[in-house]
Design an enzyme around this catalytic site. Sequence first.
Site, PDB file in Angstrom:
ATOM      1  N   ASP A 105      -2.715  67.067  79.202  1.00  0.00           N
ATOM      2  CA  ASP A 105      -2.914  65.959  78.266  1.00  0.00           C
ATOM      3  C   ASP A 105      -4.182  66.141  77.436  1.00  0.00           C
ATOM      4  O   ASP A 105      -4.236  65.758  76.266  1.00  0.00           O
ATOM      5  CB  ASP A 105      -2.988  64.638  79.036  1.00  0.00           C
ATOM      6  CG  ASP A 105      -1.636  64.261  79.634  1.00  0.00           C
ATOM      7  OD1 ASP A 105      -0.622  64.854  79.229  1.00  0.00           O
ATOM      8  OD2 ASP A 105      -1.608  63.366  80.504  1.00  0.00           O
ATOM      9  N   ARG A 117      -7.014  67.139  72.126  1.00  0.00           N
ATOM     10  CA  ARG A 117      -7.796  68.030  71.264  1.00  0.00           C
ATOM     11  C   ARG A 117      -6.981  68.461  70.049  1.00  0.00           C
ATOM     12  O   ARG A 117      -7.510  68.573  68.944  1.00  0.00           O
ATOM     13  CB  ARG A 117      -8.262  69.236  72.063  1.00  0.00           C
ATOM     14  CG  ARG A 117      -9.153  70.177  71.310  1.00  0.00           C
ATOM     15  CD  ARG A 117     -10.472  69.554  70.934  1.00  0.00           C
ATOM     16  NE  ARG A 117     -11.302  69.235  72.075  1.00  0.00           N
ATOM     17  CZ  ARG A 117     -12.574  68.844  71.982  1.00  0.00           C
ATOM     18  NH1 ARG A 117     -13.135  68.712  70.795  1.00  0.00           N
ATOM     19  NH2 ARG A 117     -13.270  68.567  73.067  1.00  0.00           N
ATOM     20  N   ASN A 130      -6.506  58.068  72.631  1.00  0.00           N
ATOM     21  CA  ASN A 130      -6.494  57.363  73.913  1.00  0.00           C
ATOM     22  C   ASN A 130      -7.455  56.188  73.960  1.00  0.00           C
ATOM     23  O   ASN A 130      -7.044  55.050  74.147  1.00  0.00           O
ATOM     24  CB  ASN A 130      -6.828  58.326  75.057  1.00  0.00           C
ATOM     25  CG  ASN A 130      -5.590  58.862  75.746  1.00  0.00           C
ATOM     26  OD1 ASN A 130      -4.476  58.673  75.265  1.00  0.00           O
ATOM     27  ND2 ASN A 130      -5.780  59.528  76.870  1.00  0.00           N
ATOM     28  N   GLU A 131      -8.748  56.485  73.832  1.00  0.00           N
ATOM     29  CA  GLU A 131      -9.720  55.413  73.977  1.00  0.00           C
ATOM     30  C   GLU A 131     -11.069  55.772  73.390  1.00  0.00           C
ATOM     31  O   GLU A 131     -11.405  56.947  73.211  1.00  0.00           O
ATOM     32  CB  GLU A 131      -9.907  55.031  75.449  1.00  0.00           C
ATOM     33  CG  GLU A 131     -10.665  56.034  76.301  1.00  0.00           C
ATOM     34  CD  GLU A 131      -9.800  57.098  76.933  1.00  0.00           C
ATOM     35  OE1 GLU A 131     -10.234  58.280  76.912  1.00  0.00           O
ATOM     36  OE2 GLU A 131      -8.716  56.782  77.419  1.00  0.00           O
ATOM     37  N   THR A 150      -2.571  54.267  79.997  1.00  0.00           N
ATOM     38  CA  THR A 150      -2.184  54.918  81.253  1.00  0.00           C
ATOM     39  C   THR A 150      -3.228  55.931  81.713  1.00  0.00           C
ATOM     40  O   THR A 150      -2.976  56.693  82.652  1.00  0.00           O
ATOM     41  CB  THR A 150      -0.827  55.636  81.082  1.00  0.00           C
ATOM     42  OG1 THR A 150      -0.907  56.530  79.971  1.00  0.00           O
ATOM     43  CG2 THR A 150       0.293  54.634  80.847  1.00  0.00           C
ATOM     44  N   GLY A 151      -4.400  55.938  81.065  1.00  0.00           N
ATOM     45  CA  GLY A 151      -5.440  56.908  81.384  1.00  0.00           C
ATOM     46  C   GLY A 151      -6.652  56.272  82.049  1.00  0.00           C
ATOM     47  O   GLY A 151      -6.552  55.616  83.095  1.00  0.00           O
ATOM     48  N   SER A 202      -7.299  53.524  85.379  1.00  0.00           N
ATOM     49  CA  SER A 202      -8.075  53.841  86.584  1.00  0.00           C
ATOM     50  C   SER A 202      -9.185  52.829  86.817  1.00  0.00           C
ATOM     51  O   SER A 202      -9.703  52.720  87.931  1.00  0.00           O
ATOM     52  CB  SER A 202      -8.654  55.255  86.478  1.00  0.00           C
ATOM     53  OG  SER A 202      -9.697  55.309  85.521  1.00  0.00           O
ATOM     54  N   ALA A 259     -16.654  49.210  86.153  1.00  0.00           N
ATOM     55  CA  ALA A 259     -17.460  48.743  87.293  1.00  0.00           C
ATOM     56  C   ALA A 259     -18.385  47.590  86.905  1.00  0.00           C
ATOM     57  O   ALA A 259     -19.603  47.682  87.061  1.00  0.00           O
ATOM     58  CB  ALA A 259     -18.282  49.906  87.867  1.00  0.00           C
TER      59      ALA A 259
END
Length: 287
Positions: free
Chosen positions: A67, A72, A142-143, A183-184, A188, A207
């Site tokens: 992924d 990239r 993604n983010e 989903t990445g 998590s 966190a």
Amino acid sequence: MKVAIYGQIQNDLNTHTFHSLVSILKSYDVTVLVEQNFYNLMSADEPFETYKELDSSYSLLISIGGDGTILRAVTLIRNSGIPIVGINTGRLGFLATISLDQFETSIEQLLNGNYQLSKRRLLSVSTSIPNKDIEHTNFALNEITVSRKNTTSMITVETHLNSEYLTSYWADGLILSTPTGSTGYSLSCGGPVITPESKNFVLTPIAPHNLNARPLVINDDTIVKLKVTGREKEYLISLDSRIVTLPNVCVVTVKKAEFYINLVELEDKSFLKTIRKKLLWGEDQRN
């Protein structure tokens, strides 16, 4: 048909996959070009045409890797609209959906046009203090993540949505994720999974040191402004896998990009099938 091949790592598996892919493409009389750095890594015996940049004359980009390799490759595709598909020689393979055990069949499907395109929204970033790395490649599939640097202490991320104050997250950082990225890293950290066609982004604290800081789903038309404070004078911002250091006085503005990335979706590789297979979605050994 003109196809670009891209990869980042040279190993036995990637080398074998590369040569097998080229053999299939040439049997279909496809014009093949290999990204210059990847070609140098492959040390191919036969000469190939190479490229450093892409334009709309390409019909397809095929990445070889995981992924991260797809993410990239997106920096090469930019706003050209070139469809992209990945052969998974990495681990999870959530974006790189072609598995090695179905490699030849999947490539034949591609070349026969048996696929559809999934339009994926991106995020774009601007900073109050110019940064050449971000200015050159200011988007992410993604983010976008802001996080602490050189400290074990938490940072405070003052967050505004469309100029209205939301809150100040006291945490290790904050993720702003697209549906593709849900989903990445965001997942998590406790974020929700969002289907690709949803017109949303999600804010997920990393966190956080308070129980009522939860992921927040927002409309993808929202303009998000982030200001970081902490014990250190600098913090990190990552655009997918690309990391840049910014001073605390630098305000980050994030909004949806003005273009999409076209991910190839083969007939047997839908998003729902992928989350069942890769994330074991809803699987219960009792049933």
